[in-house]
Scaffold this active site. Structure first.
Site, mmCIF file in Angstrom:
data_model
loop_
_atom_site.group_PDB
_atom_site.id
_atom_site.type_symbol
_atom_site.label_atom_id
_atom_site.label_comp_id
_atom_site.label_asym_id
_atom_site.label_seq_id
_atom_site.Cartn_x
_atom_site.Cartn_y
_atom_site.Cartn_z
ATOM 1 N N HIS A 25 0.828 -1.212 0.000
ATOM 2 C CA HIS A 25 0.000 0.000 0.000
ATOM 3 C C HIS A 25 0.861 1.260 0.000
ATOM 4 O O HIS A 25 1.715 1.426 0.873
ATOM 5 C CB HIS A 25 -0.884 -0.036 1.248
ATOM 6 C CG HIS A 25 -1.926 1.019 1.297
ATOM 7 N ND1 HIS A 25 -2.189 1.759 2.432
ATOM 8 C CD2 HIS A 25 -2.813 1.456 0.372
ATOM 9 C CE1 HIS A 25 -3.180 2.589 2.210
ATOM 10 N NE2 HIS A 25 -3.580 2.445 0.960
ATOM 11 N N HIS A 54 -1.753 11.231 -1.954
ATOM 12 C CA HIS A 54 -3.054 10.695 -1.578
ATOM 13 C C HIS A 54 -4.070 11.792 -1.289
ATOM 14 O O HIS A 54 -5.174 11.789 -1.822
ATOM 15 C CB HIS A 54 -2.926 9.801 -0.341
ATOM 16 C CG HIS A 54 -4.243 9.315 0.179
ATOM 17 N ND1 HIS A 54 -4.996 10.018 1.094
ATOM 18 C CD2 HIS A 54 -4.952 8.195 -0.115
ATOM 19 C CE1 HIS A 54 -6.108 9.367 1.340
ATOM 20 N NE2 HIS A 54 -6.111 8.254 0.629
#
Length: 260
Positions: A19, A61
């Site tokens: 991730h 992000h």
């Protein structure tokens, strides 16, 4: 290789996905994180891609810059903190590592192209989450897909493009229909399966708690692969493996051996 319609035995991606590069062991969505994940044996990575104000695709992000860069120190008090409001020349000056630890001080935000070339040189696989600045979903999907198609031209396995944002996936579909897509879900909202099929997706990527025998059966019955985020517990990972899911995205790159 056209994998828009993938046969059951032809899924080309590893089961274990790091991730944001290396979970929490390095500053997320940086080249340093990818290198850390690779050092622990990972061969597939997830990252978030958005566009600068002048159209450069880069990794980040959040919609805003404060959490993972030193923008508060470098930008004026009245400057926008929305990442997509800034040109790449300004974004490239930011420190995206010090927030994590002194070890990574000075680590820059990477361009999507730099990460792509790193993955291609090392035969790594990539799950690109299209993470548009609000209001730019469709053109961001178009731009990221177009750049991915250019960068992976001739490569044996293209990247997997995913998004929570349906218009972003619509843009990717319009621009590069041959690239594989996946619908990201926080909830199993009404019509999720029909939407994934309408978008020509090859996979659904869910919050791991959403997968059970019924939902996995629905997805697999429709010919879709089943991936989970963000799985950091050994018992939960085993539950998902027992359900027959196809991919596990994890922060715990130090806990899970990706060859398993």
């Amino acid at each position: 290789m056209n994998i828009t319609h993938i046969e059951k035995d032809a899924w080309p991606y590893p089961r274990w996905v790091a991730h944001r590069g290396a979970g929490k062991l390095a500053p997320e969505n940086t080249l340093a994180a990818f290198r850390k994940g690779a050092s622990l044996g990972y061969r597939m990575f997830e990252c978030d891609v958005k566009l600068s104000a002048d159209g450069v695709a880069f990794l980040l992000h959040d919609d805003t810059l404060q959490r993972t860069t030193n923008a508060n120190d470098l930008l004026s008090a009245d400057a926008s903190m929305v990442a997509g409001d800034h040109v790449w020349g300004a974004l490239a000056q930011l420190d995206a590592g010090s927030w994590h630890s002194r070890t990574f001080a000075g680590e820059p935000l990477p361009t999507f192209e730099a990460i792509a070339r790193y993955c291609l040189r090392n035969a790594f696989h990539l799950n690109i989450e299209i993470k548009p600045t609000p209001g730019t979903a469709y053109p961001t999907g178009q731009a990221v897909a177009t750049q991915a198609a250019r960068l992976w031209r001739g490569a044996p396995t293209p990247p997997l493009l995913t998004s929570f944002d349906v218009p972003a996936l619509e843009g990717a579909l319009q621009a590069q229909p041959h690239l594989p897509r996946g619908l990201l879900l926080e909830t199993l909202w009404p019509g999720w399966l029909d939407t994934a099929l309408r978008l020509g997706c090859v996979a659904v990527v869910c919050d791991h708690v959403l997968w059970d025998a019924e939902s996995v059966g629905q997805a697999k019955g429709a010919g879709l692969r089943t991936l989970s985020y963000t799985v950091n517990d050994a018992m939960e990972s085993q539950r998902l493996l027992d359900l027959g899911t196809d991919g596990i995205i994890t922060d715990r790159v130090d806990l899970f051996a990706p060859s398993v």
